[in-house]
Design an enzyme around this catalytic site. Structure first.
Site, mmCIF file in Angstrom:
data_model
loop_
_atom_site.group_PDB
_atom_site.id
_atom_site.type_symbol
_atom_site.label_atom_id
_atom_site.label_comp_id
_atom_site.label_asym_id
_atom_site.label_seq_id
_atom_site.Cartn_x
_atom_site.Cartn_y
_atom_site.Cartn_z
ATOM 1 N NE ARG A 57 -3.990 -1.837 2.408
ATOM 2 C CZ ARG A 57 -5.048 -1.781 3.204
ATOM 3 N NH1 ARG A 57 -5.148 -0.774 4.070
ATOM 4 N NH2 ARG A 57 -5.992 -2.690 3.154
ATOM 5 C CG ASP A 59 2.328 6.322 2.819
ATOM 6 O OD1 ASP A 59 1.510 5.452 3.158
ATOM 7 O OD2 ASP A 59 3.407 6.525 3.425
ATOM 8 N NE ARG A 219 6.426 9.264 2.399
ATOM 9 C CZ ARG A 219 5.727 10.158 3.092
ATOM 10 N NH1 ARG A 219 6.127 11.417 3.159
ATOM 11 N NH2 ARG A 219 4.640 9.801 3.727
#
Length: 290
Positions: A57, A59, A219
Site C-alpha cells: 500500500r 502513501d 521516506r
C-alpha cells in the site's frame, strides 16, 4: 476460492493525483479507481464485486512503476471483462479492458494481466519490495520536467556519509524509530539493501529493498540519510536508533513525490504458498518469544 480464477495485475501509476493506494470514502485512490473499473467491466456478472489485494500500500503522492495486485474473478466476470461469452475468455484481455476504462486520466495503467499460479498472493507471497527515491540536492540537478518524481533538498549532501550510515541499518531489525506506529502492527523488518548513488545528471538516487515496509518507513530512512548527509546527524547514529522503542524526532520524513515502488519480487511458483504462510506469521527478532 472455488470456481474463481485468480488474476495477477501488474500496475503503474503517477501518485500525484491519488490519496494513496487504499480505497477511502470521498477520496480518489488507486484502489478505488481500479475497483470501480472492475465493477463497470464485470457489470451484472455473477459473483461479489471484485476486490483487489495489493503487494504494498503506497502513501498519498507515492508513485509506482512495478506494483502488483491480484483479484479473484468468477468465470462470468472474467468473460465480461474480456468481452468474450464463448467460454474462451483470455486473461490477458483483462489488462486491456481495465486500462481502456482508466484511460481518461492516464495516470493509472494496468500493464499486464496473467493467470496467477497456485498459491500466489500478491501481498503475502512477496519476498521483497524495492523502492527508488530521487533527491536533487544541487541546482544543476533540478529538472522541471522531473519535478513530480524528484524531491528537492535545499543544500548539497555528502553521499559518502549517507552510504556509511546505510551499512548499519541492513539486516533484520525492529525499525520502530523509522515507522509511523499502527496499533497491533509489527515494526520488525528485514532491510535487504539501502544504497545511494549519484547519477550523471547530479540526482542522488536511493535504492531501498526489504521483505516488507511499515508505514512511511522508506521516506523516514531517506529523511534520516539526508540528515546524515547534511552533517546534522553522525552516520553511526542511525544504527543506534534501531534500539529506540518509538518513532524518532531527530529527522524529518522525506516528501512523498520523490518515491516510486519499482519492483515486487516473488519466489519460484512451487514456493509461493509456503512463503505466504510464513509471511502471515507474527515477526520476531532472534531470541524473542512468539
Amino acid at each position: 476460492m472455488d470456481g474463481t480464477v485468480r488474476v495477477r495485475l501488474d500496475l503503474a501509476y503517477d501518485g500525484a493525483g491519488f490519496a494513496g493506494w487504499a480505497a477511502q470514502p470521498g477520496l480518489r485512490t488507486a484502489q478505488g479507481e481500479l475497483e470501480a473499473a472492475l465493477a463497470v467491466a464485470a457489470g451484472r456478472a455473477a459473483g461479489d464485486p471484485p476486490r483487489l489485494v495489493v503487494a504494498g500500500r503506497t502513501d498519498a503522492g507515492v508513485h509506482a512503476s512495478g506494483q502488483v495486485a491480484h483479484v479473484d474473478l468468477t468465470p462470468p466476470q472474467l468473460a465480461a471483462l474480456t468481452r468474450r461469452h464463448d467460454g474462451a475468455a483470455e486473461v490477458g484481455g483483462v489488462a486491456r479492458r481495465l486500462t481502456g476504462l482508466l484511460a481518461a486520466e492516464g495516470d493509472l495503467v494496468v500493464r499486464r494481466s496473467t493467470t496467477a499460479p497456485p498459491g500466489f498472493d500478491a501481498r503475502f507471497s512477496a519476498v521483497f519490495r524495492r523502492y527508488r527515491y530521487r533527491l536533487a540536492d544541487r541546482l544543476t540537478a533540478r529538472d522541471p520536467i522531473d519535478r513530480h518524481r524528484t524531491a528537492i533538498w535545499p543544500r548539497e549532501l555528502d553521499e559518502d556519509r549517507m552510504r556509511a550510515a546505510a551499512e548499519g541499518l541492513v539486516g533484520l531489525h525492529d525499525f520502530a524509530a523509522f515507522c509511523r506506529p499502527r496499533a497491533g502492527a509489527t515494526t520488525i523488518r528485514e532491510l535487504q539493501a539501502l544504497t545511494w548513488d549519484r547519477q550523471a545528471d547530479g540526482v542522488l538516487v536511493a535504492e531501498v529493498r526489504a521483505d516488507a515496509f511499515c508505514h512511511s518507513m522508506v521516506r523516514a530512512l531517506v529523511g534520516a540519510s539526508a540528515a546524515v548527509g547534511s552533517g546534522r546527524i553522525a552516520p553511526g547514529r542511525l544504527a543506534d536508533l534501531l534500539n529506540a522503542p518509538a518513532r524518532s524526532n531527530e529527522f524529518a520524513v522525506a516528501p512523498a513525490h520523490g518515491l516510486t515502488l519499482v519492483e515486487v519480487g516473488y519466489p519460484p511458483d512451487a514456493d509461493l504458498a509456503a512463503q505466504a504462510d510464513q509471511a502471515r506469521a507474527r515477526r520476531t527478532l532472534p531470541g524473542e518469544q512468539r
